[in-house]
Design a protein around this motif. Structure first.
Motif, PDB file in Angstrom:
ATOM      1  N   GLY A  14       0.793  -1.222   0.000  1.00 49.84           N
ATOM      2  CA  GLY A  14       0.000   0.000   0.000  1.00 49.84           C
ATOM      3  C   GLY A  14       0.818   1.261   0.000  1.00 49.84           C
ATOM      4  N   CYS A  15       2.125   1.152  -0.255  1.00 54.97           N
ATOM      5  CA  CYS A  15       3.009   2.314  -0.263  1.00 54.97           C
ATOM      6  C   CYS A  15       3.138   2.845  -1.684  1.00 54.97           C
ATOM      7  CB  CYS A  15       4.386   1.919   0.292  1.00 54.97           C
ATOM      8  SG  CYS A  15       5.555   3.285   0.357  1.00 54.97           S
ATOM      9  N   TYR A  16       2.736   4.073  -1.881  1.00 57.01           N
ATOM     10  CA  TYR A  16       2.784   4.706  -3.207  1.00 57.01           C
ATOM     11  C   TYR A  16       4.229   4.807  -3.689  1.00 57.01           C
ATOM     12  CZ  TYR A  16       0.901   7.639  -6.956  1.00 57.01           C
ATOM     13  OH  TYR A  16       0.502   8.123  -8.179  1.00 57.01           O
ATOM     14  N   VAL A  17       4.435   4.761  -5.029  1.00 58.85           N
ATOM     15  CA  VAL A  17       5.793   4.757  -5.559  1.00 58.85           C
ATOM     16  C   VAL A  17       5.991   5.853  -6.602  1.00 58.85           C
ATOM     17  CG1 VAL A  17       6.036   2.278  -5.148  1.00 58.85           C
ATOM     18  CG2 VAL A  17       5.297   3.070  -7.385  1.00 58.85           C
ATOM     19  N   VAL A  18       7.238   6.300  -6.689  1.00 57.76           N
ATOM     20  CA  VAL A  18       7.701   7.157  -7.781  1.00 57.76           C
ATOM     21  C   VAL A  18       8.919   6.464  -8.361  1.00 57.76           C
ATOM     22  CG1 VAL A  18       8.674   9.384  -8.436  1.00 57.76           C
ATOM     23  CG2 VAL A  18       6.851   9.279  -6.721  1.00 57.76           C
ATOM     24  N   ALA A  19       8.914   6.194  -9.667  1.00 58.60           N
ATOM     25  CA  ALA A  19       9.946   5.331 -10.240  1.00 58.60           C
ATOM     26  C   ALA A  19      10.400   5.809 -11.613  1.00 58.60           C
ATOM     27  CB  ALA A  19       9.413   3.900 -10.352  1.00 58.60           C
ATOM     28  N   SER A  20      11.655   5.495 -11.934  1.00 58.02           N
ATOM     29  CA  SER A  20      12.182   5.729 -13.274  1.00 58.02           C
ATOM     30  C   SER A  20      11.408   4.898 -14.286  1.00 58.02           C
ATOM     31  CB  SER A  20      13.658   5.321 -13.340  1.00 58.02           C
ATOM     32  OG  SER A  20      14.430   5.945 -12.348  1.00 58.02           O
ATOM     33  N   ARG A  21      11.203   5.469 -15.444  1.00 56.87           N
ATOM     34  CA  ARG A  21      10.512   4.756 -16.517  1.00 56.87           C
ATOM     35  C   ARG A  21      11.522   3.856 -17.238  1.00 56.87           C
ATOM     36  NH1 ARG A  21       8.782   8.770 -18.709  1.00 56.87           N
ATOM     37  NH2 ARG A  21       6.610   8.922 -18.035  1.00 56.87           N
ATOM     38  N   VAL A  22      11.792   2.701 -16.626  1.00 57.43           N
ATOM     39  CA  VAL A  22      12.784   1.762 -17.161  1.00 57.43           C
ATOM     40  C   VAL A  22      12.241   0.335 -17.069  1.00 57.43           C
ATOM     41  CG1 VAL A  22      14.793   3.193 -16.587  1.00 57.43           C
ATOM     42  CG2 VAL A  22      13.913   1.578 -14.894  1.00 57.43           C
ATOM     43  N   GLY A  23      12.799  -0.556 -17.910  1.00 58.31           N
ATOM     44  CA  GLY A  23      12.493  -1.974 -17.822  1.00 58.31           C
ATOM     45  C   GLY A  23      11.004  -2.259 -17.762  1.00 58.31           C
ATOM     46  N   GLY A  24      10.623  -3.063 -16.753  1.00 56.37           N
ATOM     47  CA  GLY A  24       9.229  -3.469 -16.613  1.00 56.37           C
ATOM     48  C   GLY A  24       8.383  -2.531 -15.789  1.00 56.37           C
ATOM     49  N   VAL A  25       8.934  -1.361 -15.414  1.00 55.58           N
ATOM     50  CA  VAL A  25       8.166  -0.423 -14.595  1.00 55.58           C
ATOM     51  C   VAL A  25       6.871   0.014 -15.285  1.00 55.58           C
ATOM     52  CG1 VAL A  25       8.191   1.850 -13.486  1.00 55.58           C
ATOM     53  CG2 VAL A  25      10.174   0.345 -13.281  1.00 55.58           C
ATOM     54  N   PRO A  26       6.896   0.351 -16.593  1.00 61.23           N
ATOM     55  CA  PRO A  26       5.627   0.740 -17.238  1.00 61.23           C
ATOM     56  C   PRO A  26       4.575  -0.364 -17.219  1.00 61.23           C
ATOM     57  CG  PRO A  26       7.484   1.456 -18.570  1.00 61.23           C
ATOM     58  CD  PRO A  26       8.039   0.547 -17.502  1.00 61.23           C
ATOM     59  N   ASP A  27       5.008  -1.633 -17.215  1.00 59.70           N
ATOM     60  CA  ASP A  27       4.042  -2.726 -17.140  1.00 59.70           C
ATOM     61  C   ASP A  27       3.312  -2.726 -15.808  1.00 59.70           C
ATOM     62  OD1 ASP A  27       4.806  -3.554 -19.638  1.00 59.70           O
ATOM     63  OD2 ASP A  27       6.212  -5.073 -18.905  1.00 59.70           O
ATOM     64  N   LEU A  28       4.040  -2.367 -14.745  1.00 63.97           N
ATOM     65  CA  LEU A  28       3.440  -2.335 -13.407  1.00 63.97           C
ATOM     66  C   LEU A  28       2.640  -1.063 -13.178  1.00 63.97           C
ATOM     67  CD1 LEU A  28       3.129  -3.385 -10.476  1.00 63.97           C
ATOM     68  CD2 LEU A  28       5.312  -2.266  -9.970  1.00 63.97           C
ATOM     69  N   LEU A  29       3.231   0.074 -13.492  1.00 64.40           N
ATOM     70  CA  LEU A  29       2.584   1.358 -13.190  1.00 64.40           C
ATOM     71  C   LEU A  29       1.734   1.826 -14.369  1.00 64.40           C
ATOM     72  CD1 LEU A  29       5.501   3.235 -11.361  1.00 64.40           C
ATOM     73  CD2 LEU A  29       3.792   1.654 -10.445  1.00 64.40           C
ATOM     74  N   ARG A  30       0.715   1.039 -14.652  1.00 61.26           N
ATOM     75  CA  ARG A  30      -0.188   1.376 -15.751  1.00 61.26           C
ATOM     76  C   ARG A  30      -1.155   2.495 -15.378  1.00 61.26           C
ATOM     77  NH1 ARG A  30      -0.224  -2.488 -19.808  1.00 61.26           N
ATOM     78  NH2 ARG A  30       0.948  -4.395 -19.361  1.00 61.26           N
ATOM     79  N   SER A  31      -1.234   2.795 -14.105  1.00 65.63           N
ATOM     80  CA  SER A  31      -2.159   3.825 -13.625  1.00 65.63           C
ATOM     81  C   SER A  31      -1.482   4.638 -12.529  1.00 65.63           C
ATOM     82  CB  SER A  31      -3.434   3.175 -13.074  1.00 65.63           C
ATOM     83  OG  SER A  31      -4.182   4.100 -12.325  1.00 65.63           O
ATOM     84  N   GLU A  32      -1.774   5.924 -12.493  1.00 65.78           N
ATOM     85  CA  GLU A  32      -1.244   6.772 -11.423  1.00 65.78           C
ATOM     86  C   GLU A  32      -1.900   6.468 -10.085  1.00 65.78           C
ATOM     87  OE1 GLU A  32      -1.277  10.904 -12.366  1.00 65.78           O
ATOM     88  OE2 GLU A  32       0.214  10.705 -13.980  1.00 65.78           O
ATOM     89  N   ARG A  33      -2.835   5.542 -10.075  1.00 66.31           N
ATOM     90  CA  ARG A  33      -3.436   5.143  -8.804  1.00 66.31           C
ATOM     91  C   ARG A  33      -2.449   4.387  -7.929  1.00 66.31           C
ATOM     92  NH1 ARG A  33      -7.928   4.139 -12.247  1.00 66.31           N
ATOM     93  NH2 ARG A  33      -7.362   1.927 -12.405  1.00 66.31           N
ATOM     94  N   ILE A  34      -1.368   3.848  -8.540  1.00 67.87           N
ATOM     95  CA  ILE A  34      -0.382   3.127  -7.730  1.00 67.87           C
ATOM     96  C   ILE A  34       1.019   3.732  -7.806  1.00 67.87           C
ATOM     97  CG2 ILE A  34      -1.629   0.949  -7.797  1.00 67.87           C
ATOM     98  CD1 ILE A  34       0.204  -0.019  -9.965  1.00 67.87           C
ATOM     99  N   GLY A  35       1.261   4.617  -8.767  1.00 68.64           N
ATOM    100  CA  GLY A  35       2.580   5.221  -8.812  1.00 68.64           C
ATOM    101  C   GLY A  35       2.769   6.167  -9.980  1.00 68.64           C
ATOM    102  N   LEU A  36       3.811   6.983  -9.874  1.00 70.69           N
ATOM    103  CA  LEU A  36       4.176   7.943 -10.914  1.00 70.69           C
ATOM    104  C   LEU A  36       5.491   7.513 -11.555  1.00 70.69           C
ATOM    105  CD1 LEU A  36       3.553  11.309  -8.987  1.00 70.69           C
ATOM    106  CD2 LEU A  36       1.974  10.141 -10.548  1.00 70.69           C
ATOM    107  N   MET A  37       5.626   7.730 -12.866  1.00 72.48           N
ATOM    108  CA  MET A  37       6.874   7.449 -13.556  1.00 72.48           C
ATOM    109  C   MET A  37       7.540   8.747 -13.987  1.00 72.48           C
ATOM    110  SD  MET A  37       6.238   4.068 -15.909  1.00 72.48           S
ATOM    111  CE  MET A  37       4.759   4.693 -16.711  1.00 72.48           C
TER     112      MET A  37
END
Length: 407
Positions: free
Chosen positions: A313-336
């Motif tokens: 349940g911890c919100y994330v901010v992550a680099s747009r690399v590798g498989g990150v876009p597959d996970l963060l498909r929505s800003e409801r769980i994180g920002l890229m």
């Protein structure tokens, strides 16, 4: 997904190989996958090497998995030709003795010696999983070209190359590592249940760090090596504290850059605002204490730290690399944000903090379903079966089995 046809068969001998079970995502992935596959008709042998000086082996994860790895003497991440040849011979002898139906290698060094040994020993089916791409940002240009050439040659003797994300598969195709039909995507899967059940807002970790219970806490979980971009995280942290004075930062992990990064953290506006904890075994508690989890890597496969953060349940901010876009498909769980850009990372952190972002239970459950162990074991069980059946039927194109994307 069709019913798993391996359940009704006698146990199938599987050997999984990794250079070392060090702290990081591939270790729990491999160990818990091996355990989960046992209930699906596979008898697993996990072969490992030794960790490097300054690294730690994930002893608690090995113990919890119930797997007893077979250690090969002299097997390590470092390239030492004579020693590596002895490892290759040892693996060849192991394969000739146990006659595995499938050999599955993980990470670059194991992928080289393991696949060559499997080919020489006549192993029917060989797979290799890329957990990260060592020809992206690790070495000089000439070494990178050599590694790409070696991977292309090894691919000729590998039934399937497994990418952990669609973006990673695209990168492998762009480097012409293998034909599209020989590269499939099987998304990462890990044991996320302990994180899904974790209570949020545990102030104990903040107090342990010497921060107040109401302090806003931003953390990064990473090996302290160049590819993880922790220097970018610290540069962003310095900008953030100028705008949000009550925020504090924590770095969970260890590695070759720790002394240098701690030196940076003692300078300027970061003095007293950043803590380094080293490796920890209580990650569910830590994620439950963070207001925000950050990834600043230059390259990645699909970081386990992000999966665990979201499950907790911890919100994330992550680099747009590798498989990150597959996970963060929505800003409801994180920002890229763009990788390697402290200003972009600063903007993402500030936005998430100001909007007091969190993750709904429904989103957390979706991530656990998509990236959990049950799904991973089912995917690989079916993939192994299809490969084996394909070989028995005459060894046609792997593309006949799954058309590139498997899961």
């Amino acid at each position: 997904m069709p019913a798993d046809p391996t359940r009704a068969r006698s146990p199938i001998q599987l050997v999984q190989i990794i250079d070392r079970l060090n702290v990081g995502g591939p270790t729990p992935y491999l160990l818990f996958l091996s355990r989960a596959l046992e209930s699906r008709g596979y008898r697993s042998i996990v072969v490992k090497g030794q960790v490097a000086p300054g690294e730690a082996e994930m002893e608690d994860v090995i113990r919890r998995s119930g797997i007893q790895p077979l250690e090969v003497r002299g097997f390590s991440r470092a390239i030492v030709p004579i020693r590596d040849f002895r490892v290759l011979v040892a693996l060849y002898r192991l394969f000739r003795r146990v006659r595995p139906a499938i050999v599955h290698t993980h990470k670059s060094k194991a992928g080289v010696v393991g696949r060559i040994a499997a080919w020489l020993a006549g192993v029917p089916v060989t797979l290799h999983t890329f957990h990260g791409l060592v020809f992206k940002g690790y070495f000089s240009a000439w070494k990178t070209r050599l590694i790409v050439l070696v991977e292309r040659l090894l691919a000729l003797r590998t039934d399937v190359l497994v990418a952990v994300s669609e973006l990673q598969r695209d990168e492998l195709l762009a480097d012409r590592i293998a034909a599209p039909a020989r590269i499939c995507t099987v998304p990462l899967g890990v044991d996320l249940e302990p994180f899904l059940n974790r209570r949020r807002c545990d102030a104990g970790f903040r107090e342990e760090l010497g921060f107040g219970a109401s302090t806003r806490l931003v953390g990064i979980v990473a090996r302290l090596v160049p590819i993880k971009g922790v220097d970018i995280f610290l540069a962003a942290a310095e900008q953030v504290v100028g705008a949000v004075p009550d925020v504090r930062f924590v770095v969970i992990g260890d590695g070759e850059l720790r002394a240098d990064l701690e030196s940076v953290a003692r300078t300027r506006m970061l003095r007293g605002r950043v803590r380094f904890t080293g490796f920890r075994n209580d990650m569910a508690r830590i994620y439950g204490s963070l207001d925000l989890s950050v990834l600043s890597s230059h390259h990645e496969g699909l970081p386990v730290a992000l999966l665990e953060s979201v499950a907790c349940g911890c919100y994330v901010v992550a680099s747009r690399v590798g498989g990150v876009p597959d996970l963060l498909r929505s800003e409801r769980i994180g920002l890229m944000v763009a990788p390697g850009d402290p200003d972009a990372l600063t903007g993402g952190i500030l936005r998430a903090l100001r909007e007091r972002r969190g993750i709904a239970d429904e989103e957390r459950r979706k991530v656990v379903e998509s990236y959990g162990l049950a799904r991973l074991a089912q995917d690989f069980s079916h993939l192994y079966y299809k490969l084996s059946e394909n070989k028995r039927a005459g060894g046609g194109s792997p593309g006949d089995c799954w058309e590139g994307k498997y899961a």
